[in-house]
Write a protein that holds these residues in place. Structure first.
Motif, PDB file in Angstrom:
ATOM      1  N   LYS A 162     -35.054 -12.597  -3.421  1.00 54.26           N
ATOM      2  CA  LYS A 162     -34.966 -13.929  -3.343  1.00 54.26           C
ATOM      3  C   LYS A 162     -34.370 -14.382  -5.065  1.00 54.26           C
ATOM      4  CE  LYS A 162     -39.078 -14.599  -0.618  1.00 54.26           C
ATOM      5  NZ  LYS A 162     -40.463 -14.908  -0.659  1.00 54.26           N
ATOM      6  N   ALA A 163     -33.678 -15.288  -4.909  1.00 55.69           N
ATOM      7  CA  ALA A 163     -33.014 -15.854  -6.183  1.00 55.69           C
ATOM      8  C   ALA A 163     -33.123 -17.467  -6.375  1.00 55.69           C
ATOM      9  CB  ALA A 163     -31.446 -15.602  -6.247  1.00 55.69           C
ATOM     10  N   ALA A 164     -33.545 -17.566  -7.439  1.00 60.18           N
ATOM     11  CA  ALA A 164     -33.762 -19.266  -7.729  1.00 60.18           C
ATOM     12  C   ALA A 164     -32.317 -19.731  -8.102  1.00 60.18           C
ATOM     13  CB  ALA A 164     -34.798 -19.542  -8.867  1.00 60.18           C
ATOM     14  N   PHE A 165     -31.963 -21.006  -7.420  1.00 52.52           N
ATOM     15  CA  PHE A 165     -30.678 -21.672  -7.926  1.00 52.52           C
ATOM     16  C   PHE A 165     -30.935 -23.059  -8.289  1.00 52.52           C
ATOM     17  CE2 PHE A 165     -27.209 -24.570  -6.075  1.00 52.52           C
ATOM     18  CZ  PHE A 165     -26.194 -23.892  -6.593  1.00 52.52           C
ATOM     19  N   LEU A 166     -30.348 -22.946  -9.633  1.00 53.70           N
ATOM     20  CA  LEU A 166     -30.736 -24.037 -10.439  1.00 53.70           C
ATOM     21  C   LEU A 166     -32.002 -24.694 -10.697  1.00 53.70           C
ATOM     22  CD1 LEU A 166     -27.532 -26.423  -9.201  1.00 53.70           C
ATOM     23  CD2 LEU A 166     -27.716 -24.885 -11.377  1.00 53.70           C
ATOM     24  N   ASN A 167     -33.106 -23.703 -10.609  1.00 50.66           N
ATOM     25  CA  ASN A 167     -34.496 -23.843 -10.788  1.00 50.66           C
ATOM     26  C   ASN A 167     -35.248 -24.962  -9.533  1.00 50.66           C
ATOM     27  OD1 ASN A 167     -34.603 -21.947 -12.829  1.00 50.66           O
ATOM     28  ND2 ASN A 167     -34.284 -23.610 -14.407  1.00 50.66           N
ATOM     29  N   GLN A 168     -34.283 -25.124  -8.582  1.00 47.62           N
ATOM     30  CA  GLN A 168     -34.877 -26.178  -7.637  1.00 47.62           C
ATOM     31  C   GLN A 168     -34.996 -25.514  -6.279  1.00 47.62           C
ATOM     32  OE1 GLN A 168     -31.758 -29.443  -7.882  1.00 47.62           O
ATOM     33  NE2 GLN A 168     -32.440 -30.108  -9.864  1.00 47.62           N
ATOM     34  N   SER A 169     -34.045 -24.521  -5.803  1.00 51.09           N
ATOM     35  CA  SER A 169     -34.184 -24.184  -4.462  1.00 51.09           C
ATOM     36  C   SER A 169     -34.064 -22.502  -4.660  1.00 51.09           C
ATOM     37  CB  SER A 169     -33.357 -24.518  -3.761  1.00 51.09           C
ATOM     38  OG  SER A 169     -31.931 -24.024  -4.082  1.00 51.09           O
ATOM     39  N   ILE A 170     -34.764 -21.789  -3.604  1.00 48.44           N
ATOM     40  CA  ILE A 170     -34.748 -20.313  -3.619  1.00 48.44           C
ATOM     41  C   ILE A 170     -33.755 -20.152  -2.498  1.00 48.44           C
ATOM     42  CG2 ILE A 170     -36.274 -18.314  -2.914  1.00 48.44           C
ATOM     43  CD1 ILE A 170     -38.510 -19.725  -4.233  1.00 48.44           C
ATOM     44  N   ILE A 171     -33.098 -19.004  -2.763  1.00 45.67           N
ATOM     45  CA  ILE A 171     -31.866 -18.244  -1.704  1.00 45.67           C
ATOM     46  C   ILE A 171     -32.403 -16.958  -1.471  1.00 45.67           C
ATOM     47  CG2 ILE A 171     -29.687 -17.964  -1.114  1.00 45.67           C
ATOM     48  CD1 ILE A 171     -28.907 -20.284  -2.900  1.00 45.67           C
ATOM     49  N   HIS A 172     -32.539 -16.800  -0.111  1.00 43.30           N
ATOM     50  CA  HIS A 172     -32.895 -15.361   0.031  1.00 43.30           C
ATOM     51  C   HIS A 172     -31.402 -14.477   0.240  1.00 43.30           C
ATOM     52  CE1 HIS A 172     -36.698 -16.411   1.276  1.00 43.30           C
ATOM     53  NE2 HIS A 172     -36.185 -17.572   1.658  1.00 43.30           N
ATOM     54  N   PHE A 173     -31.415 -13.086   0.048  1.00 45.31           N
ATOM     55  CA  PHE A 173     -30.365 -12.303  -0.107  1.00 45.31           C
ATOM     56  C   PHE A 173     -30.660 -11.042   0.360  1.00 45.31           C
ATOM     57  CE2 PHE A 173     -31.902 -11.804  -4.313  1.00 45.31           C
ATOM     58  CZ  PHE A 173     -31.463 -10.274  -4.586  1.00 45.31           C
ATOM     59  N   ASP A 174     -29.624 -10.262   0.724  1.00 44.79           N
ATOM     60  CA  ASP A 174     -29.923  -8.705   0.929  1.00 44.79           C
ATOM     61  C   ASP A 174     -28.610  -7.969   0.444  1.00 44.79           C
ATOM     62  OD1 ASP A 174     -28.202  -8.876   3.156  1.00 44.79           O
ATOM     63  OD2 ASP A 174     -29.805  -8.959   4.642  1.00 44.79           O
ATOM     64  N   LEU A 175     -28.810  -6.589   0.110  1.00 46.64           N
ATOM     65  CA  LEU A 175     -27.656  -5.984  -0.006  1.00 46.64           C
ATOM     66  C   LEU A 175     -27.459  -5.047   1.202  1.00 46.64           C
ATOM     67  CD1 LEU A 175     -28.490  -4.945  -3.736  1.00 46.64           C
ATOM     68  CD2 LEU A 175     -27.132  -6.859  -3.060  1.00 46.64           C
ATOM     69  N   PHE A 176     -26.255  -4.711   1.476  1.00 46.83           N
ATOM     70  CA  PHE A 176     -26.156  -4.065   2.810  1.00 46.83           C
ATOM     71  C   PHE A 176     -25.128  -2.860   2.604  1.00 46.83           C
ATOM     72  CE2 PHE A 176     -22.768  -7.179   3.079  1.00 46.83           C
ATOM     73  CZ  PHE A 176     -21.672  -6.697   3.438  1.00 46.83           C
ATOM     74  N   LEU A 177     -25.033  -2.010   3.429  1.00 48.84           N
ATOM     75  CA  LEU A 177     -24.004  -0.749   3.399  1.00 48.84           C
ATOM     76  C   LEU A 177     -23.698  -0.721   4.829  1.00 48.84           C
ATOM     77  CD1 LEU A 177     -26.030   2.142   1.385  1.00 48.84           C
ATOM     78  CD2 LEU A 177     -23.979   0.572   0.628  1.00 48.84           C
ATOM     79  N   THR A 178     -22.163  -0.431   5.006  1.00 48.41           N
ATOM     80  CA  THR A 178     -21.755  -0.070   6.473  1.00 48.41           C
ATOM     81  C   THR A 178     -20.890   0.921   6.433  1.00 48.41           C
ATOM     82  OG1 THR A 178     -20.665  -1.374   8.068  1.00 48.41           O
ATOM     83  CG2 THR A 178     -19.939  -1.731   5.800  1.00 48.41           C
ATOM     84  N   ALA A 179     -21.031   1.464   7.658  1.00 50.57           N
ATOM     85  CA  ALA A 179     -19.823   2.613   7.855  1.00 50.57           C
ATOM     86  C   ALA A 179     -19.767   2.584   9.492  1.00 50.57           C
ATOM     87  CB  ALA A 179     -20.446   3.998   7.528  1.00 50.57           C
ATOM     88  N   GLY A 180     -18.390   3.179   9.714  1.00 54.78           N
ATOM     89  CA  GLY A 180     -18.181   3.325  11.140  1.00 54.78           C
ATOM     90  C   GLY A 180     -16.959   3.999  11.264  1.00 54.78           C
ATOM     91  N   PHE A 181     -16.458   3.909  12.629  1.00 56.52           N
ATOM     92  CA  PHE A 181     -15.019   4.599  12.875  1.00 56.52           C
ATOM     93  C   PHE A 181     -14.433   3.755  14.059  1.00 56.52           C
ATOM     94  CE2 PHE A 181     -18.263   6.001  15.884  1.00 56.52           C
ATOM     95  CZ  PHE A 181     -17.973   6.056  17.045  1.00 56.52           C
ATOM     96  N   GLY A 182     -13.258   4.006  14.153  1.00 58.33           N
ATOM     97  CA  GLY A 182     -12.539   3.340  15.260  1.00 58.33           C
ATOM     98  C   GLY A 182     -11.081   3.621  15.079  1.00 58.33           C
ATOM     99  N   ALA A 183     -10.173   2.700  15.169  1.00 59.27           N
ATOM    100  CA  ALA A 183      -8.583   2.924  15.143  1.00 59.27           C
ATOM    101  C   ALA A 183      -8.081   1.687  14.393  1.00 59.27           C
ATOM    102  CB  ALA A 183      -8.269   2.730  16.740  1.00 59.27           C
ATOM    103  N   VAL A 184      -6.523   2.036  13.790  1.00 58.88           N
ATOM    104  CA  VAL A 184      -6.084   1.170  13.098  1.00 58.88           C
ATOM    105  C   VAL A 184      -4.546   1.109  13.510  1.00 58.88           C
ATOM    106  CG1 VAL A 184      -7.360   1.479  10.691  1.00 58.88           C
ATOM    107  CG2 VAL A 184      -5.277   2.949  11.278  1.00 58.88           C
ATOM    108  N   TRP A 185      -3.717   0.051  13.578  1.00 58.08           N
ATOM    109  CA  TRP A 185      -2.472  -0.098  13.947  1.00 58.08           C
ATOM    110  C   TRP A 185      -1.477  -0.230  12.712  1.00 58.08           C
ATOM    111  CZ3 TRP A 185      -6.549  -1.253  16.720  1.00 58.08           C
ATOM    112  CH2 TRP A 185      -6.637  -0.923  18.084  1.00 58.08           C
ATOM    113  N   THR A 186      -0.411   0.629  12.524  1.00 55.76           N
ATOM    114  CA  THR A 186       0.250   0.296  11.365  1.00 55.76           C
ATOM    115  C   THR A 186       1.856   0.252  11.839  1.00 55.76           C
ATOM    116  OG1 THR A 186       0.821   2.528  11.283  1.00 55.76           O
ATOM    117  CG2 THR A 186      -1.159   1.865  10.151  1.00 55.76           C
ATOM    118  N   ALA A 187       2.732   0.209  11.089  1.00 53.19           N
ATOM    119  CA  ALA A 187       3.994  -0.004  11.294  1.00 53.19           C
ATOM    120  C   ALA A 187       4.553   1.358  12.265  1.00 53.19           C
ATOM    121  CB  ALA A 187       5.217   0.117  10.275  1.00 53.19           C
TER     122      ALA A 187
END
Length: 243
Positions: free
Chosen positions: A144-169
């Motif tokens: 949680k983080a305080a914003f301007l000492n008036q409101s609290i904003i929730h947050f998280d850190l994430f990691l992502t990994a995957g596989f698939g396909a790409v289209w190029t020239a």
């Protein structure tokens, strides 16, 4: 036996007097941290203020390549995800960077002219058009983080990994090689100002083999993109469930 032969009786112990002063209590030793139980040292962790388990996510994204010295690509993308657990989700992600497809653009830098002169009019770079990936999203850190000492904003850190396909020239005419297998790895941070919305900042690396020039062997291409977007969650509300 005569009574005068017996030893004289011992005097009885006198009872304590009623007015005698009471014994002083033992002095109180100074309080030490060693005297505190472990359960009292550890503060209770508050429950999360934002839950994702069992919710669907739709996240439009804006992407920009950050590691191409010649052509900087701008594109759009979309991620669809389902959170099987509050800290883990399965996602399908797509992105497009091709201008004539109506979903991206390419900005030529000042290095193009110098690069063509140095490499005899050949820039051995892979021209990325689009991608489609199946990925997992893991969010191990929440806060949680305080914003301007008036409101609290929730947050998280994430990691992502995957596989698939790409289209190029090389995937389209005249080469018509089709999509190339690819994998990606990245991470970022998400802020949750509302129960149904999040703001996301992330960095993603996509790796795939490609052969930009037919006379040159295929090489591993590495594209790094900075991503900014919003996530919308459905249902729009959640109910906290104790584990």
């Amino acid at each position: 036996m005569r009574t005068d032969d017996l030893p004289p009786p011992k005097p009885a112990t006198p009872p304590p007097s009623q007015g005698a002063a009471k014994a002083e209590p033992a002095p109180v030793l100074p309080f030490s941290e060693k005297d505190v139980a472990l359960g009292d040292k550890v503060k209770a962790v508050q429950r999360k203020g934002f839950m994702k388990r069992g919710r669907f996510e739709i996240a439009p994204m804006f992407s920009a390549t950050v590691n191409d010295a010649f052509y900087q690509k701008l594109g759009v993308g979309l991620r669809l995800a389902y959170s099987v657990h509050d800290s883990f989700a399965i996602a399908v992600r797509g992105a497009c960077y091709r201008e004539d497809w109506g979903c991206g653009t390419s900005l030529r830098t000042d290095n193009v002219r110098e690069g063509k002169l140095a490499f005899q009019s050949q820039l051995l770079t892979s021209d990325l058009y689009g991608q489609a990936m199946l990925a997992g999203v893991w969010s191990p850190i929440y806060g949680k983080a305080a914003f301007l000492n008036q409101s609290i904003i929730h947050f998280d850190l994430f990691l992502t990994a995957g596989f698939g396909a790409v289209w190029t020239a090389t995937s389209v005419a005249p080469r018509n090689e089709g999509p190339h297998l690819a994998t990606d790895l990245g991470g970022g941070v998400r802020f949750y100002p509302r129960e149904w919305m999040a703001f996301e900042l992330g960095l993603l690396a996509t790796l795939y083999p490609d052969q930009p020039v037919a006379s040159v062997p295929s090489t591993l291409q590495k594209v790094f993109t900075a991503n900014v977007g919003f996530s919308f969650f459905f249902p729009t509300t959640f109910e906290y469930v104790h584990p």
